[in-house]
Design a protein around this motif. Structure first.
Motif, PDB file in Angstrom:
ATOM      1  N   GLN A  82       0.808  -1.223   0.000  1.00 36.13           N
ATOM      2  CA  GLN A  82       0.000   0.000   0.000  1.00 36.13           C
ATOM      3  C   GLN A  82       0.842   1.274   0.000  1.00 36.13           C
ATOM      4  OE1 GLN A  82      -2.786  -0.106   3.232  1.00 36.13           O
ATOM      5  NE2 GLN A  82      -3.636  -2.076   2.626  1.00 36.13           N
ATOM      6  N   ARG A  83       2.134   1.156   0.046  1.00 38.25           N
ATOM      7  CA  ARG A  83       2.981   2.341   0.207  1.00 38.25           C
ATOM      8  C   ARG A  83       2.996   3.259  -1.010  1.00 38.25           C
ATOM      9  NH1 ARG A  83       7.793  -0.434   3.818  1.00 38.25           N
ATOM     10  NH2 ARG A  83       6.417  -0.836   5.592  1.00 38.25           N
ATOM     11  N   GLN A  84       3.018   2.712  -2.214  1.00 34.67           N
ATOM     12  CA  GLN A  84       3.011   3.574  -3.401  1.00 34.67           C
ATOM     13  C   GLN A  84       1.712   4.382  -3.463  1.00 34.67           C
ATOM     14  OE1 GLN A  84       4.041   1.716  -7.101  1.00 34.67           O
ATOM     15  NE2 GLN A  84       6.093   1.199  -6.413  1.00 34.67           N
ATOM     16  N   GLN A  85       0.602   3.752  -3.169  1.00 37.91           N
ATOM     17  CA  GLN A  85      -0.693   4.456  -3.173  1.00 37.91           C
ATOM     18  C   GLN A  85      -0.699   5.545  -2.099  1.00 37.91           C
ATOM     19  OE1 GLN A  85      -2.958   3.975  -5.479  1.00 37.91           O
ATOM     20  NE2 GLN A  85      -4.361   5.488  -4.670  1.00 37.91           N
ATOM     21  N   ALA A  86      -0.127   5.249  -0.941  1.00 38.32           N
ATOM     22  CA  ALA A  86      -0.067   6.246   0.141  1.00 38.32           C
ATOM     23  C   ALA A  86       0.771   7.451  -0.277  1.00 38.32           C
ATOM     24  CB  ALA A  86       0.502   5.607   1.400  1.00 38.32           C
ATOM     25  N   ILE A  87       1.879   7.216  -0.960  1.00 39.21           N
ATOM     26  CA  ILE A  87       2.730   8.310  -1.444  1.00 39.21           C
ATOM     27  C   ILE A  87       1.945   9.185  -2.420  1.00 39.21           C
ATOM     28  CG2 ILE A  87       4.727   8.873  -2.895  1.00 39.21           C
ATOM     29  CD1 ILE A  87       6.135   6.428  -1.639  1.00 39.21           C
ATOM     30  N   MET A  88       1.226   8.561  -3.341  1.00 38.84           N
ATOM     31  CA  MET A  88       0.465   9.331  -4.327  1.00 38.84           C
ATOM     32  C   MET A  88      -0.591  10.194  -3.646  1.00 38.84           C
ATOM     33  SD  MET A  88       0.119   6.901  -7.697  1.00 38.84           S
ATOM     34  CE  MET A  88      -0.675   5.559  -6.871  1.00 38.84           C
ATOM     35  N   LYS A  89      -1.305   9.642  -2.663  1.00 35.78           N
ATOM     36  CA  LYS A  89      -2.334  10.412  -1.959  1.00 35.78           C
ATOM     37  C   LYS A  89      -1.723  11.571  -1.188  1.00 35.78           C
ATOM     38  CE  LYS A  89      -5.753   6.762  -1.384  1.00 35.78           C
ATOM     39  NZ  LYS A  89      -6.419   5.890  -0.408  1.00 35.78           N
ATOM     40  N   ARG A  90      -0.571  11.331  -0.581  1.00 33.37           N
ATOM     41  CA  ARG A  90       0.057  12.370   0.247  1.00 33.37           C
ATOM     42  C   ARG A  90       0.584  13.529  -0.585  1.00 33.37           C
ATOM     43  NH1 ARG A  90       3.824  11.530   5.447  1.00 33.37           N
ATOM     44  NH2 ARG A  90       4.582  13.650   5.666  1.00 33.37           N
ATOM     45  N   TYR A  91       1.138  13.230  -1.748  1.00 32.41           N
ATOM     46  CA  TYR A  91       1.812  14.277  -2.521  1.00 32.41           C
ATOM     47  C   TYR A  91       1.070  14.753  -3.755  1.00 32.41           C
ATOM     48  CZ  TYR A  91       5.741  13.770   0.553  1.00 32.41           C
ATOM     49  OH  TYR A  91       6.521  13.767   1.671  1.00 32.41           O
ATOM     50  N   ALA A  92       0.128  13.971  -4.282  1.00 35.43           N
ATOM     51  CA  ALA A  92      -0.454  14.412  -5.543  1.00 35.43           C
ATOM     52  C   ALA A  92      -1.931  14.115  -5.714  1.00 35.43           C
ATOM     53  CB  ALA A  92       0.316  13.776  -6.702  1.00 35.43           C
ATOM     54  N   GLY A  93      -2.527  13.340  -4.883  1.00 34.56           N
ATOM     55  CA  GLY A  93      -3.939  13.021  -5.045  1.00 34.56           C
ATOM     56  C   GLY A  93      -4.168  11.860  -5.991  1.00 34.56           C
ATOM     57  N   HIS A  94      -5.433  11.617  -6.314  1.00 34.50           N
ATOM     58  CA  HIS A  94      -5.822  10.440  -7.097  1.00 34.50           C
ATOM     59  C   HIS A  94      -5.548  10.571  -8.591  1.00 34.50           C
ATOM     60  CE1 HIS A  94      -7.738   8.628  -3.638  1.00 34.50           C
ATOM     61  NE2 HIS A  94      -8.320   9.793  -3.383  1.00 34.50           N
ATOM     62  N   ASP A  95      -5.313  11.762  -9.070  1.00 32.05           N
ATOM     63  CA  ASP A  95      -5.158  11.968 -10.505  1.00 32.05           C
ATOM     64  C   ASP A  95      -3.707  11.883 -10.971  1.00 32.05           C
ATOM     65  OD1 ASP A  95      -7.898  12.348 -10.696  1.00 32.05           O
ATOM     66  OD2 ASP A  95      -7.728  14.495 -10.329  1.00 32.05           O
ATOM     67  N   PHE A  96      -2.872  11.196 -10.203  1.00 31.21           N
ATOM     68  CA  PHE A  96      -1.465  11.063 -10.544  1.00 31.21           C
ATOM     69  C   PHE A  96      -1.026   9.611 -10.469  1.00 31.21           C
ATOM     70  CE2 PHE A  96      -1.645  15.518  -9.776  1.00 31.21           C
ATOM     71  CZ  PHE A  96      -0.574  16.083 -10.440  1.00 31.21           C
ATOM     72  N   GLU A  97       0.019   9.304 -11.208  1.00 30.72           N
ATOM     73  CA  GLU A  97       0.647   7.991 -11.171  1.00 30.72           C
ATOM     74  C   GLU A  97       2.084   8.180 -10.688  1.00 30.72           C
ATOM     75  OE1 GLU A  97       1.707   4.377 -14.271  1.00 30.72           O
ATOM     76  OE2 GLU A  97       1.187   6.347 -15.049  1.00 30.72           O
ATOM     77  N   LEU A  98       2.510   7.335  -9.771  1.00 28.71           N
ATOM     78  CA  LEU A  98       3.882   7.383  -9.285  1.00 28.71           C
ATOM     79  C   LEU A  98       4.771   6.742 -10.344  1.00 28.71           C
ATOM     80  CD1 LEU A  98       5.675   8.137  -6.861  1.00 28.71           C
ATOM     81  CD2 LEU A  98       5.269   5.840  -5.969  1.00 28.71           C
ATOM     82  N   THR A  99       5.670   7.521 -10.940  1.00 24.42           N
ATOM     83  CA  THR A  99       6.497   7.008 -12.036  1.00 24.42           C
ATOM     84  C   THR A  99       7.955   6.784 -11.645  1.00 24.42           C
ATOM     85  OG1 THR A  99       6.893   9.265 -12.834  1.00 24.42           O
ATOM     86  CG2 THR A  99       5.035   8.048 -13.810  1.00 24.42           C
ATOM     87  N   GLY A 100       8.335   7.240 -10.469  1.00 26.79           N
ATOM     88  CA  GLY A 100       9.717   7.027 -10.054  1.00 26.79           C
ATOM     89  C   GLY A 100       9.926   7.272  -8.569  1.00 26.79           C
ATOM     90  N   ILE A 101      10.725   6.410  -7.957  1.00 26.86           N
ATOM     91  CA  ILE A 101      11.124   6.564  -6.555  1.00 26.86           C
ATOM     92  C   ILE A 101      12.611   6.271  -6.477  1.00 26.86           C
ATOM     93  CG2 ILE A 101      10.864   5.755  -4.184  1.00 26.86           C
ATOM     94  CD1 ILE A 101       8.163   4.589  -4.910  1.00 26.86           C
ATOM     95  N   ASP A 102      13.366   7.200  -5.917  1.00 28.27           N
ATOM     96  CA  ASP A 102      14.796   6.982  -5.695  1.00 28.27           C
ATOM     97  C   ASP A 102      15.110   7.264  -4.234  1.00 28.27           C
ATOM     98  OD1 ASP A 102      15.592   6.408  -8.390  1.00 28.27           O
ATOM     99  OD2 ASP A 102      15.424   8.547  -8.835  1.00 28.27           O
ATOM    100  N   GLY A 103      15.924   6.419  -3.622  1.00 31.77           N
ATOM    101  CA  GLY A 103      16.442   6.666  -2.290  1.00 31.77           C
ATOM    102  C   GLY A 103      15.558   6.252  -1.135  1.00 31.77           C
ATOM    103  N   LEU A 104      14.350   5.803  -1.401  1.00 31.76           N
ATOM    104  CA  LEU A 104      13.407   5.512  -0.321  1.00 31.76           C
ATOM    105  C   LEU A 104      13.919   4.421   0.615  1.00 31.76           C
ATOM    106  CD1 LEU A 104      10.631   6.218   0.855  1.00 31.76           C
ATOM    107  CD2 LEU A 104       9.671   4.433  -0.590  1.00 31.76           C
TER     108      LEU A 104
END
Length: 131
Positions: A94-116
């Protein structure tokens, strides 16, 4: 917990070395690298005979920039630790979905994560608008 410790905090912050070469460690913080402690503890009271306060929070960066529907979030220092601590409360799936909600809302797709997952490293998130 020692008398005077923050409410709910039962761990010990450890100083390794002394003077300018001292490194602080927080063994109770699962997402803190060597030299990092839980963000709320920086500048806090120390129960020691030669020191009365932890150093102030280290230099940290938090920036969010959106250009042409692409949002880039950069976090370092305390802000990176805070995100790692927050995400630890979510199941891994559920972490990728949580990141999207926290930073961009439902209308975004997480396309990259570095350093997490690299403790102590800056975090860079990239989100793309779906509209």
């Amino acid at each position: 917990a020692e008398a005077g410790a923050p409410v709910g905090y039962t761990g010990a912050v450890v100083r390794v070395g002394s003077g300018a070469d001292a490194i602080w460690m927080d063994p109770s913080c699962a997402v803190c690298a060597v030299g990092e402690i839980s963000p709320e503890l920086w500048g806090g009271q120390v129960l020691a005979h030669d020191l009365d306060q932890l150093p102030s929070r280290p230099e940290s960066e938090r920036s969010i920039q959106t250009i042409d529907g692409k949002t880039t979030v950069k976090l370092s220092g305390v802000y990176a630790v805070e995100l790692r601590q927050w995400l630890a409360a979510f199941p891994v799936q559920q972490r990728q979905q949580a990141i999207m909600k926290r930073y961009a809302g439902h209308d975004f797709e997480l396309t990259g994560i570095d350093g997490l997952t690299q403790l102590g490293a800056p975090i860079r998130l990239e989100l793309q608008s779906l509209k």
